[in-house]
Design a protein around this motif. Sequence first.
Motif, PDB file in Angstrom:
ATOM      1  N   HIS A  29       0.757  -1.265  -0.008  1.00 29.16           N
ATOM      2  CA  HIS A  29      -0.086  -0.141  -0.029  1.00 29.16           C
ATOM      3  C   HIS A  29       0.757   1.164   0.002  1.00 29.16           C
ATOM      4  CE1 HIS A  29       0.993  -0.788   4.153  1.00 29.16           C
ATOM      5  NE2 HIS A  29       0.952   0.508   4.448  1.00 29.16           N
ATOM      6  N   LYS A  30       2.011   1.145  -0.350  1.00 21.97           N
ATOM      7  CA  LYS A  30       3.140   2.189  -0.165  1.00 21.97           C
ATOM      8  C   LYS A  30       3.641   2.191  -1.436  1.00 21.97           C
ATOM      9  CE  LYS A  30       3.954   1.950   4.837  1.00 21.97           C
ATOM     10  NZ  LYS A  30       4.891   1.885   5.993  1.00 21.97           N
ATOM     11  N   ASP A  31       4.629   3.291  -1.650  1.00 25.98           N
ATOM     12  CA  ASP A  31       5.123   3.709  -3.009  1.00 25.98           C
ATOM     13  C   ASP A  31       6.562   3.266  -3.134  1.00 25.98           C
ATOM     14  OD1 ASP A  31       6.417   5.610  -1.502  1.00 25.98           O
ATOM     15  OD2 ASP A  31       5.637   7.431  -2.438  1.00 25.98           O
ATOM     16  N   PHE A  32       7.107   2.390  -2.110  1.00 25.06           N
ATOM     17  CA  PHE A  32       8.531   1.915  -2.220  1.00 25.06           C
ATOM     18  C   PHE A  32       8.695   0.947  -3.325  1.00 25.06           C
ATOM     19  CE2 PHE A  32      12.306  -0.376  -0.898  1.00 25.06           C
ATOM     20  CZ  PHE A  32      13.206   0.581  -0.793  1.00 25.06           C
ATOM     21  N   PRO A 205      14.348   1.649   3.544  1.00 24.57           N
ATOM     22  CA  PRO A 205      15.543   1.398   3.114  1.00 24.57           C
ATOM     23  C   PRO A 205      16.136   2.382   2.009  1.00 24.57           C
ATOM     24  CG  PRO A 205      14.200  -0.660   3.105  1.00 24.57           C
ATOM     25  CD  PRO A 205      13.388   0.569   3.240  1.00 24.57           C
ATOM     26  N   ARG A 206      17.452   2.420   1.942  1.00 21.62           N
ATOM     27  CA  ARG A 206      18.054   3.129   0.949  1.00 21.62           C
ATOM     28  C   ARG A 206      17.567   2.598  -0.447  1.00 21.62           C
ATOM     29  NH1 ARG A 206      23.669   3.777  -0.851  1.00 21.62           N
ATOM     30  NH2 ARG A 206      24.239   2.361   0.083  1.00 21.62           N
ATOM     31  N   LYS A 207      17.345   3.454  -1.461  1.00 21.08           N
ATOM     32  CA  LYS A 207      16.938   3.162  -2.575  1.00 21.08           C
ATOM     33  C   LYS A 207      17.749   3.386  -3.704  1.00 21.08           C
ATOM     34  CE  LYS A 207      12.575   2.461  -5.285  1.00 21.08           C
ATOM     35  NZ  LYS A 207      11.096   2.860  -5.320  1.00 21.08           N
ATOM     36  N   LEU A 208      18.474   2.601  -4.545  1.00 24.88           N
ATOM     37  CA  LEU A 208      19.298   3.154  -5.247  1.00 24.88           C
ATOM     38  C   LEU A 208      18.857   3.110  -6.865  1.00 24.88           C
ATOM     39  CD1 LEU A 208      22.565   0.892  -4.261  1.00 24.88           C
ATOM     40  CD2 LEU A 208      21.670   3.377  -3.613  1.00 24.88           C
ATOM     41  N   ASP A 209      17.684   2.731  -7.200  1.00 28.49           N
ATOM     42  CA  ASP A 209      16.839   2.834  -8.416  1.00 28.49           C
ATOM     43  C   ASP A 209      17.841   1.964  -9.537  1.00 28.49           C
ATOM     44  OD1 ASP A 209      14.858   3.858  -7.698  1.00 28.49           O
ATOM     45  OD2 ASP A 209      15.770   5.807  -7.841  1.00 28.49           O
ATOM     46  N   SER A 210      18.394   0.871  -9.023  1.00 29.07           N
ATOM     47  CA  SER A 210      19.164   0.106  -9.962  1.00 29.07           C
ATOM     48  C   SER A 210      18.741  -1.005 -10.415  1.00 29.07           C
ATOM     49  CB  SER A 210      20.587  -0.230  -9.282  1.00 29.07           C
ATOM     50  OG  SER A 210      21.312  -0.832 -10.095  1.00 29.07           O
ATOM     51  N   THR A 211      18.422  -1.557 -11.686  1.00 28.34           N
ATOM     52  CA  THR A 211      17.937  -2.769 -11.965  1.00 28.34           C
ATOM     53  C   THR A 211      18.805  -3.883 -12.232  1.00 28.34           C
ATOM     54  OG1 THR A 211      16.233  -1.774 -13.243  1.00 28.34           O
ATOM     55  CG2 THR A 211      16.632  -3.995 -13.924  1.00 28.34           C
ATOM     56  N   LEU A 212      18.795  -4.976 -11.276  1.00 26.87           N
ATOM     57  CA  LEU A 212      19.679  -5.904 -10.811  1.00 26.87           C
ATOM     58  C   LEU A 212      19.625  -7.047 -12.101  1.00 26.87           C
ATOM     59  CD1 LEU A 212      19.598  -6.753  -7.140  1.00 26.87           C
ATOM     60  CD2 LEU A 212      20.838  -5.054  -8.475  1.00 26.87           C
TER      61      LEU A 212
END
Length: 279
Positions: A29-32, A205-212
């Motif tokens: 229900h969040k945007d993370f 948590p820290r979000k790096l916006d990296s696609t693994l």
Amino acid sequence: FVDRLGLRASRMNLGFGVKFTNTQIVVNHKDFFPASEEVMYLSGAPLHVLAVEGVRRFRSHFGDRFPISFSAGIDRQNFPDAVAIGLVPVTVCSDLLKAGGYSRAEAYLRRLAQRMEAVAARTIDDFILLAYGYAEAALERATDDVDLRSRCKKALEENAPLEKAAGEALYARWKSEAILLGTEHYAAQVRVNPRYTAARNSKSPRKLDSTLVLLDCISCDKCVPVCPNNANFTYTLPLGEIPVERLEFKAAGPSVHTDPPLRVEQGHQLANYVDFCND
């Protein structure tokens, strides 16, 4: 169904126990995470409180009839408390995924040893009796025999071996009663402990916006010390493109196809010895 399975196991001379808990599935229900992900998985400190309350409710119904394994937000601080309320085995995941990996486990045993020494407990069973100061109250609930109570209380006062004083049968009942009292105590304790509050655990948590994808892992290197088999390792690649050829096998024979090249944008890379990996 726990009643039914427990009875069936007993008739077959088998053991039966329960686990609290796996990660808790909750609605996203969040945007993370992207909206396409319908659920998230709760672990760590908030799950610890929920799981301990689950244990309390379970034991308020079944008593100490069934063994309980526990895996929810365990770390070096609460590990001794989980042991003190008779949870076994106590297993860990989230905390060992932090920097240090399996080497963090040493602190768990050191903290348990300190807590046992503080109450002069010789064994884990004695620690269950002594950890929260309910030994005498548990003894009152375990037997009506005045002589046995007197002998056990004397052993408590003189720090003598408790199992020897009680005898095997009473010692088992005594420990069970201490487990039930300790569970109520600890469940009440965690509900008001500041380290488990929403305020202490609300930071995302820290979000790096990296696609693994291949050759594009987030290079935190935590997977290297965390792996118990040393299956993960680091190495360095030259930057640039790596040509990719794919072999396809058909009835007429093999053919070679050229795929788009792999582009190496980070020199620091991680790899895995697949035959060493449990997964």
